[in-house]
Scaffold this motif. Sequence first.
Motif, short mmCIF file in Angstrom:
data_model
loop_
_atom_site.label_atom_id
_atom_site.label_comp_id
_atom_site.label_asym_id
_atom_site.label_seq_id
_atom_site.Cartn_x
_atom_site.Cartn_y
_atom_site.Cartn_z
N VAL A 110 -22.55 -7.61 -34.86
CA VAL A 110 -21.75 -7.40 -36.07
C VAL A 110 -20.43 -6.77 -35.64
N GLY A 111 -19.41 -7.60 -35.42
CA GLY A 111 -18.16 -7.08 -34.89
C GLY A 111 -18.38 -6.55 -33.48
N PHE A 168 -22.78 -8.21 -45.28
CA PHE A 168 -22.09 -9.50 -45.46
C PHE A 168 -22.46 -10.19 -46.75
N VAL A 171 -22.20 -15.15 -47.12
CA VAL A 171 -21.94 -15.22 -45.68
C VAL A 171 -23.22 -15.51 -44.91
N ASP A 221 -23.71 -13.83 -32.95
CA ASP A 221 -22.44 -13.25 -33.37
C ASP A 221 -22.15 -13.71 -34.80
N LEU A 275 -19.80 -12.98 -37.04
CA LEU A 275 -18.43 -13.39 -37.38
C LEU A 275 -18.07 -14.72 -36.72
N ARG A 276 -18.42 -14.88 -35.45
CA ARG A 276 -18.09 -16.12 -34.76
C ARG A 276 -18.88 -17.29 -35.33
N ALA A 328 -20.14 -17.53 -38.39
CA ALA A 328 -19.69 -17.82 -39.75
C ALA A 328 -18.40 -18.61 -39.76
N ALA A 344 -14.82 -14.96 -41.70
CA ALA A 344 -14.36 -13.74 -41.04
C ALA A 344 -13.17 -13.14 -41.77
N LYS A 345 -12.27 -14.01 -42.26
CA LYS A 345 -11.12 -13.52 -43.01
C LYS A 345 -11.57 -12.85 -44.30
N VAL A 351 -14.41 -11.41 -44.87
CA VAL A 351 -15.03 -10.14 -44.54
C VAL A 351 -13.97 -9.10 -44.20
N ALA A 352 -12.93 -9.51 -43.45
CA ALA A 352 -11.86 -8.57 -43.09
C ALA A 352 -11.13 -8.09 -44.33
#
Length: 217
Positions: A51-52, A121, A125, A182, A184-185, A187, A192-193, A195-196
């Motif tokens: 997770v990150g 998430f 997600v 991973d 984020l990768r 997904a 990822a955007k 989530v950010a």
Amino acid sequence: MELHHEFTVPVPVEDVWRVLLDVERIAPCMPGATVDDYDGKTVTGSVKVKVGPITVTYRGTAVFEEQDESTHRMVLIASGKETRGQGTARATVTGTLAGRDGGTEVSVRTDLTVTGRPAQFGRGVMAEVGDKLVGQFAECLARRLNEPAPPEPVQAVQPVQPVETVHPVETVRPVEPVEPIDLLRTAGLPVAKRVAVAAATAALALVFLRIRRHRHA
């Protein structure tokens, strides 16, 4: 949360059923998973999730509650706990196989409950991550099904050694590290955007609340 996935492999249903029950053979197709032991019903192992910058490891068991060869239906109940945290994961996975034009249609329903860092998430997600992981698993499974089955191990008769014979020291083959899932990768960039943006919004809201509290104080 409930997830539903379907995929097709170009192999007869009997062959797919046999390989899916061969846990050691398909373990490399499960991203982030390591199998430590399997007695024919219960699997003991771990799953790594990234997770990150943080990697979370769940250790636990998965038990085949049902293996119906006549209907090609299996039910797997898995549960695990973070090795360095309080997070938990539990899933009931129901898989059914059906023959389609010489191939096999696989249907997987998952009732998943996750607590801890990956739970942040949300369902959307996690569903997108699940879709991609199942797609990777299906591709890997198809490759495994096209490979020849591993030969049965043959036990060689050991010759009697003299007492004075010095036995060589056995070399332990190092175990290759398993890459974590991973989130984020897997997904993808759009998720990822999102989530950010959500994380940035939450951070700004927290700062705003602290400023208000400071002014009131």
